[in-house]
Design an enzyme around this catalytic site. Sequence first.
Site, PDB file in Angstrom:
ATOM      1  N   LYS A  15       0.851  -1.200   0.000  1.00 55.72           N
ATOM      2  CA  LYS A  15       0.000   0.000   0.000  1.00 55.72           C
ATOM      3  C   LYS A  15       0.879   1.240   0.000  1.00 55.72           C
ATOM      4  CE  LYS A  15       0.887   1.289   4.435  1.00 55.72           C
ATOM      5  NZ  LYS A  15       1.576   2.550   4.808  1.00 55.72           N
ATOM      6  N   ASP A  73      -1.892  -1.095  10.835  1.00 57.96           N
ATOM      7  CA  ASP A  73      -2.187  -1.068   9.404  1.00 57.96           C
ATOM      8  C   ASP A  73      -2.932  -2.308   8.928  1.00 57.96           C
ATOM      9  OD1 ASP A  73      -0.938   1.355   9.104  1.00 57.96           O
ATOM     10  OD2 ASP A  73       0.870   0.566   8.151  1.00 57.96           O
TER      11      ASP A  73
END
Length: 266
Positions: A8, A132
């Site tokens: 990401k 995350d």
Amino acid sequence: MILFPPAKINLGLNVVHKREDNFHEIDSCMVAIPFYDVLEILPSESFVFEQTGLSIVGDSTNNLVFKAYQLLQSKFNLDPVHLHLQKHIPMGAGLGGGSSDATYTLIGLNQFFKLNLTSSEIQKLVAQLGSDCPFFATKGPQLASGRGEILTSFALDLEGLFLKIVNPGLHIGTQEAYSNIRLSRNSTVVSDILCQPIESWKNELKNDFETSAFLKYPALKKIKESVYQEGAIYASMTGSGSTLYGIYKNEPKPSFPNYFERIMKL
């Protein structure tokens, strides 16, 4: 069973304040990118965790894939499996590779053992392994708040643009990054900036980790400057570093032969 945990990037990262629980409140937008590790889950008479590809320093029992299996095994008394992680996403790079691997381990085991856990339940479980992690159990761009685990879907279309990621091989641990952070002075929330044309992001969309990281590692600042010089419409460090990325309208050429570099179409 084979799964492909993605990396990401963060579009903007405001570190708003330090909380009473010693975590930091953030404001960011996370976007999955087409750059993957590979995770294979096989039946086995005894538990095996095997890791190939990029070398990971440390004991395998500290790997988040191993911890994800332990977490689910403790709740559902799972049979043993053979987990094979082929690592392509650099570690300590701000790309979320370890968090993605952990989350996809839970997603894969959920399917493998037919546990019927919902996406929301997987997010709650994997949040125990890292801030995350819950992002990787969602679909599409997500606004992240809290310590990163509070997620809100966000309509953002980057299709047709090109992304270059550059990592100079510096490992910046999360603890190191937060110990040097200067709290955000940006009063504009990330979502408001992302609603503006991408050409305006350069002057407004910030990553608060850049200030201290660029002071300690001047090479990172030079990479960002070079990315802009070669035509990026927006460039930033992602997460707590050390990966820099650029977003381009036209496909860029490789330009960092001494660093880890990938170019992809979004």
